[in-house]
Design a protein around this motif. Structure first.
Motif, PDB file in Angstrom:
ATOM      1  N   ALA A  97       0.749  -1.121  -0.252  1.00 14.00           N
ATOM      2  CA  ALA A  97       0.263  -0.168  -0.398  1.00 14.00           C
ATOM      3  C   ALA A  97       0.780   1.788   0.227  1.00 14.00           C
ATOM      4  CB  ALA A  97      -0.792  -0.381   1.616  1.00 14.00           C
ATOM      5  N   PRO A  98       0.597   2.164  -0.620  1.00 11.85           N
ATOM      6  CA  PRO A  98       1.212   3.632  -0.707  1.00 11.85           C
ATOM      7  C   PRO A  98       1.132   3.875   0.514  1.00 11.85           C
ATOM      8  CG  PRO A  98      -0.644   4.074  -1.759  1.00 11.85           C
ATOM      9  CD  PRO A  98      -1.188   2.171  -1.685  1.00 11.85           C
ATOM     10  N   ASP A  99       1.893   5.188   0.725  1.00 11.33           N
ATOM     11  CA  ASP A  99       2.766   5.938   2.675  1.00 11.33           C
ATOM     12  C   ASP A  99       1.947   7.383   1.987  1.00 11.33           C
ATOM     13  OD1 ASP A  99       3.510   3.966   3.922  1.00 11.33           O
ATOM     14  OD2 ASP A  99       5.294   4.303   2.134  1.00 11.33           O
ATOM     15  N   GLY A 100       1.985   7.406   0.421  1.00 14.28           N
ATOM     16  CA  GLY A 100       1.271   8.967   0.205  1.00 14.28           C
ATOM     17  C   GLY A 100       0.690   9.118  -1.026  1.00 14.28           C
ATOM     18  N   THR A 101       1.032  10.140  -1.641  1.00 16.93           N
ATOM     19  CA  THR A 101      -0.236  10.754  -2.723  1.00 16.93           C
ATOM     20  C   THR A 101       1.027  11.771  -3.851  1.00 16.93           C
ATOM     21  OG1 THR A 101      -1.437  12.114  -2.291  1.00 16.93           O
ATOM     22  CG2 THR A 101      -1.835   9.114  -2.679  1.00 16.93           C
ATOM     23  N   VAL A 102       0.707  12.566  -4.381  1.00 14.49           N
ATOM     24  CA  VAL A 102       2.180  13.468  -5.176  1.00 14.49           C
ATOM     25  C   VAL A 102       1.687  13.785  -6.109  1.00 14.49           C
ATOM     26  CG1 VAL A 102       4.196  12.341  -5.978  1.00 14.49           C
ATOM     27  CG2 VAL A 102       4.700  14.197  -5.510  1.00 14.49           C
ATOM     28  N   GLU A 103       1.772  15.291  -6.383  1.00 18.24           N
ATOM     29  CA  GLU A 103       1.300  15.578  -7.701  1.00 18.24           C
ATOM     30  C   GLU A 103       2.025  16.386  -8.172  1.00 18.24           C
ATOM     31  OE1 GLU A 103      -2.551  17.751  -6.872  1.00 18.24           O
ATOM     32  OE2 GLU A 103      -3.227  16.210  -5.779  1.00 18.24           O
ATOM     33  N   ILE A 104       2.468  16.895  -9.289  1.00 10.28           N
ATOM     34  CA  ILE A 104       3.908  17.678  -9.576  1.00 10.28           C
ATOM     35  C   ILE A 104       3.410  17.920 -11.538  1.00 10.28           C
ATOM     36  CG2 ILE A 104       5.692  17.519 -10.647  1.00 10.28           C
ATOM     37  CD1 ILE A 104       6.333  14.900  -9.145  1.00 10.28           C
ATOM     38  N   ASP A 105       3.876  19.409 -11.262  1.00  8.68           N
ATOM     39  CA  ASP A 105       3.479  19.975 -12.341  1.00  8.68           C
ATOM     40  C   ASP A 105       5.167  20.737 -13.072  1.00  8.68           C
ATOM     41  OD1 ASP A 105       0.441  20.349 -12.918  1.00  8.68           O
ATOM     42  OD2 ASP A 105       1.158  21.439 -11.570  1.00  8.68           O
ATOM     43  N   GLN A 106       5.645  20.713 -14.194  1.00  5.74           N
ATOM     44  CA  GLN A 106       7.131  20.734 -14.310  1.00  5.74           C
ATOM     45  C   GLN A 106       7.500  20.930 -15.855  1.00  5.74           C
ATOM     46  OE1 GLN A 106       9.561  17.689 -12.682  1.00  5.74           O
ATOM     47  NE2 GLN A 106       9.626  16.694 -15.155  1.00  5.74           N
ATOM     48  N   VAL A 107       8.152  21.972 -16.547  1.00  9.96           N
ATOM     49  CA  VAL A 107       8.325  21.882 -17.926  1.00  9.96           C
ATOM     50  C   VAL A 107       9.858  20.826 -17.971  1.00  9.96           C
ATOM     51  CG1 VAL A 107       9.157  23.643 -18.990  1.00  9.96           C
ATOM     52  CG2 VAL A 107       7.104  24.073 -17.815  1.00  9.96           C
ATOM     53  N   GLN A 108      10.121  20.772 -19.549  1.00  9.51           N
ATOM     54  CA  GLN A 108      11.076  19.717 -19.429  1.00  9.51           C
ATOM     55  C   GLN A 108      11.489  20.143 -20.780  1.00  9.51           C
ATOM     56  OE1 GLN A 108      10.483  15.192 -19.683  1.00  9.51           O
ATOM     57  NE2 GLN A 108      12.506  15.276 -18.552  1.00  9.51           N
ATOM     58  N   ALA A 109      13.098  20.390 -20.894  1.00 15.34           N
ATOM     59  CA  ALA A 109      13.128  20.658 -22.629  1.00 15.34           C
ATOM     60  C   ALA A 109      14.303  19.396 -22.574  1.00 15.34           C
ATOM     61  CB  ALA A 109      14.187  22.438 -22.176  1.00 15.34           C
ATOM     62  N   ALA A 110      14.720  19.450 -23.513  1.00 12.31           N
ATOM     63  CA  ALA A 110      15.411  17.972 -24.672  1.00 12.31           C
ATOM     64  C   ALA A 110      16.394  18.753 -25.223  1.00 12.31           C
ATOM     65  CB  ALA A 110      15.048  16.899 -23.489  1.00 12.31           C
ATOM     66  N   PHE A 111      17.399  17.884 -25.368  1.00 13.75           N
ATOM     67  CA  PHE A 111      18.133  17.661 -26.994  1.00 13.75           C
ATOM     68  C   PHE A 111      19.171  16.748 -26.509  1.00 13.75           C
ATOM     69  CE2 PHE A 111      20.714  18.428 -30.476  1.00 13.75           C
ATOM     70  CZ  PHE A 111      20.471  18.387 -31.297  1.00 13.75           C
ATOM     71  N   LEU A 112      19.400  15.183 -26.415  1.00 12.95           N
ATOM     72  CA  LEU A 112      20.099  15.020 -25.941  1.00 12.95           C
ATOM     73  C   LEU A 112      20.034  14.550 -24.507  1.00 12.95           C
ATOM     74  CD1 LEU A 112      22.564  13.976 -28.809  1.00 12.95           C
ATOM     75  CD2 LEU A 112      20.710  13.241 -29.001  1.00 12.95           C
ATOM     76  N   PHE A 113      20.460  15.996 -23.720  1.00  8.39           N
ATOM     77  CA  PHE A 113      20.329  16.323 -22.422  1.00  8.39           C
ATOM     78  C   PHE A 113      18.823  16.836 -22.300  1.00  8.39           C
ATOM     79  CE2 PHE A 113      25.010  16.539 -24.078  1.00  8.39           C
ATOM     80  CZ  PHE A 113      25.482  14.965 -23.065  1.00  8.39           C
ATOM     81  N   SER A 114      18.871  16.966 -20.639  1.00 12.51           N
ATOM     82  CA  SER A 114      17.554  17.158 -20.402  1.00 12.51           C
ATOM     83  C   SER A 114      17.743  17.843 -19.482  1.00 12.51           C
ATOM     84  CB  SER A 114      17.039  16.390 -20.630  1.00 12.51           C
ATOM     85  OG  SER A 114      16.908  15.398 -19.354  1.00 12.51           O
ATOM     86  N   GLY A 115      16.653  18.807 -19.226  1.00 14.28           N
ATOM     87  CA  GLY A 115      16.503  19.843 -18.260  1.00 14.28           C
ATOM     88  C   GLY A 115      15.183  20.127 -17.729  1.00 14.28           C
ATOM     89  N   ASN A 116      14.597  19.761 -16.079  1.00 11.27           N
ATOM     90  CA  ASN A 116      13.092  20.241 -15.317  1.00 11.27           C
ATOM     91  C   ASN A 116      13.174  21.064 -14.642  1.00 11.27           C
ATOM     92  OD1 ASN A 116      13.567  18.591 -13.511  1.00 11.27           O
ATOM     93  ND2 ASN A 116      14.342  16.334 -15.193  1.00 11.27           N
ATOM     94  N   LEU A 117      12.242  21.550 -14.427  1.00 12.17           N
ATOM     95  CA  LEU A 117      11.925  22.444 -12.909  1.00 12.17           C
ATOM     96  C   LEU A 117      10.623  22.364 -13.305  1.00 12.17           C
ATOM     97  CD1 LEU A 117      13.526  24.455 -11.183  1.00 12.17           C
ATOM     98  CD2 LEU A 117      12.886  26.210 -13.650  1.00 12.17           C
ATOM     99  N   GLY A 118      10.650  22.308 -11.997  1.00 12.82           N
ATOM    100  CA  GLY A 118       9.174  22.856 -11.449  1.00 12.82           C
ATOM    101  C   GLY A 118       8.479  22.349  -9.860  1.00 12.82           C
TER     102      GLY A 118
END
Length: 146
Positions: free
Chosen positions: A28-49
């Motif tokens: 059983a899960p111990d909690g839940t999570v909601e995430i909003d982020q932006v991801q940019a990639a061109f072979l390497f990637s970065g995300n922030l949110g």
């Protein structure tokens, strides 16, 4: 040579995180999570949110960001899912390895994210993506409470 070693280390960490994620889903899960982020990639990637952890009836806002390898494009991601192996709130924040796969084509897109931190906390997320992107790879991400 350093790049090759770093890539192998990230791949091994991601394989372990994915395997742990599959094992974590057996309980059983111990909690839940909601995430909003932006991801940019061109072979390497970065995300922030940011997002919200729900744990023991309380909501805790956090920020998330990271760098990785694999993929191409730009997308916004809305992910929801479950948290496993979280015994103490303090164990949630920190560095995570993230394995990801998915796509985005306009408003059509989706994928799966599995993250595990150094304390064994596992996040298993289903993502909805918007934009134009193909994602298959991994990231090192950091979660910090606001």
């Amino acid at each position: 040579m350093r790049w090759h070693r770093a890539t192998l280390l990230l791949a091994a960490w991601l394989a372990a995180a994915t395997a742990s994620g599959a094992l974590a889903q057996d309980r059983a899960p111990d909690g839940t999570v909601e995430i909003d982020q932006v991801q940019a990639a061109f072979l390497f990637s970065g995300n922030l949110g940011g997002g919200v952890l729900t744990f023991e009836g309380q909501r805790y806002p956090f920020t998330i960001g990271g760098l990785g390898v694999g993929g191409i494009g730009l997308s916004s991601i809305r992910a929801t899912g479950e948290v496993f192996n979280l015994n103490r709130l303090i164990d949630f924040a920190g560095a995570y390895a993230q394995g990801r796969s998915g796509f985005a084509l306009g408003s059509q897109g989706g994928g799966t994210l599995v993250l595990q931190n150094t304390r064994g906390v596992v996040l298993v997320l289903q993502a909805q993506r918007r934009g134009l992107a193909l994602s298959l790879g991994g990231d090192a991400v950091y979660i910090q409470f606001n």
